[in-house]
Design a protein around this motif. Sequence first.
Motif, PDB file in Angstrom:
ATOM      1  N   ARG A 154       0.870  -1.201   0.000  1.00  0.00           N
ATOM      2  CA  ARG A 154       0.000   0.000   0.000  1.00  0.00           C
ATOM      3  C   ARG A 154       0.893   1.234   0.000  1.00  0.00           C
ATOM      4  N   SER A 168       0.250   4.398  -0.031  1.00  0.00           N
ATOM      5  CA  SER A 168      -0.170   5.643   0.624  1.00  0.00           C
ATOM      6  C   SER A 168      -0.087   5.569   2.151  1.00  0.00           C
ATOM      7  N   ARG A 223       0.778   6.028   6.051  1.00  0.00           N
ATOM      8  CA  ARG A 223       1.204   7.174   6.881  1.00  0.00           C
ATOM      9  C   ARG A 223       2.464   6.764   7.612  1.00  0.00           C
ATOM     10  N   GLY A 280       4.740   7.834  -2.855  1.00  0.00           N
ATOM     11  CA  GLY A 280       3.307   7.948  -2.561  1.00  0.00           C
ATOM     12  C   GLY A 280       2.941   7.903  -1.094  1.00  0.00           C
ATOM     13  N   ALA A 281       3.932   7.708  -0.207  1.00  0.00           N
ATOM     14  CA  ALA A 281       3.623   7.653   1.222  1.00  0.00           C
ATOM     15  C   ALA A 281       3.344   9.051   1.760  1.00  0.00           C
ATOM     16  N   ARG A 282       2.554   9.090   2.852  1.00  0.00           N
ATOM     17  CA  ARG A 282       2.271  10.376   3.522  1.00  0.00           C
ATOM     18  C   ARG A 282       3.230  10.465   4.699  1.00  0.00           C
TER      19      ARG A 282
END
Length: 236
Positions: free
Chosen positions: A81, A83, A85, A104-106
């Motif tokens: 995944r 995205s 956090r 794409g990571a937060r």
Amino acid sequence: MTPYLFHAGTMSPEERQRFAGFALAPLDRETPARPPYLVLREGRCGVVYDDARLPFLPPAFDPRQASAQSLLARAVGLHVRPSKRILDAMAGWGSDGLELAALGARVTMVEASMLVWALLRERIEASTVVVEALVHGSAAGVMATGTWDVIYLDPMFPGRGRKGLAKLPMQVLRAIVDDSVDAPMSLLDTARRHASERVVVKRRRTDPMLGRPDWQLKGTTVRFDVYRGTACHTTE
Ligand SMILES: C[S@@+](CC[C@H](N)C(=O)[O-])C[C@H]1O[C@@H](n2cnc3c(N)ncnc32)[C@H](O)[C@@H]1O
């Protein structure tokens, strides 16, 4: 102690505000402070870290360097995944955090050293990569404020490796960072309580382990030790 920023020429009101936490002084002052200190020249900020007095600027981050197949991306689990956090709790020059954000990571970054934090802010703003937040503070203090999918720890250990083998950005970090802020074992325990999926700790390949990792990914020079997080999942 308040760190110095020496400036060549006049600082704009915006620059004064931006570096408000620093002791501001003109560069032509006769007796400059002992390194480390910041130097601001024509809008570019660098750190003077030794008696050679040559300012170091972290290199621009190139998002094309980011690869979903890298050891770091796989250790964090971005292939599952992208995205997620992530709290990059020991951000340094931010190369690892920027790589994760570019994929794409937060990412929220935390850096304890004010000098490093100020330069990291410049580096992030000069890049096209979006980072959720950059905090000047302690990893433990920020962890206490919430939970993340993944917490990433990349501690520096005193005397880690031989100086000659480290790349310049890491040599500069070693010269300016106070090792005493690093408390990897107690931070690991705290991190596990504030990570819902995993805590990833970067180590040199031959460094001893902190506690007992659940699994490991090994490269030629570094290793990522992965520990399961114990926090409840966040809904965000
Ligand atoms: C090895 S460097 C991180 C390098 C980083 N991963 C990169 O890609 O540039 C470790 C950084 O963690 C910071 N640090 C150490 N202990 C900390 C703490 N308790 N809280 C926040 N930052 C810390 C140090 O100031 C240093 O800049």
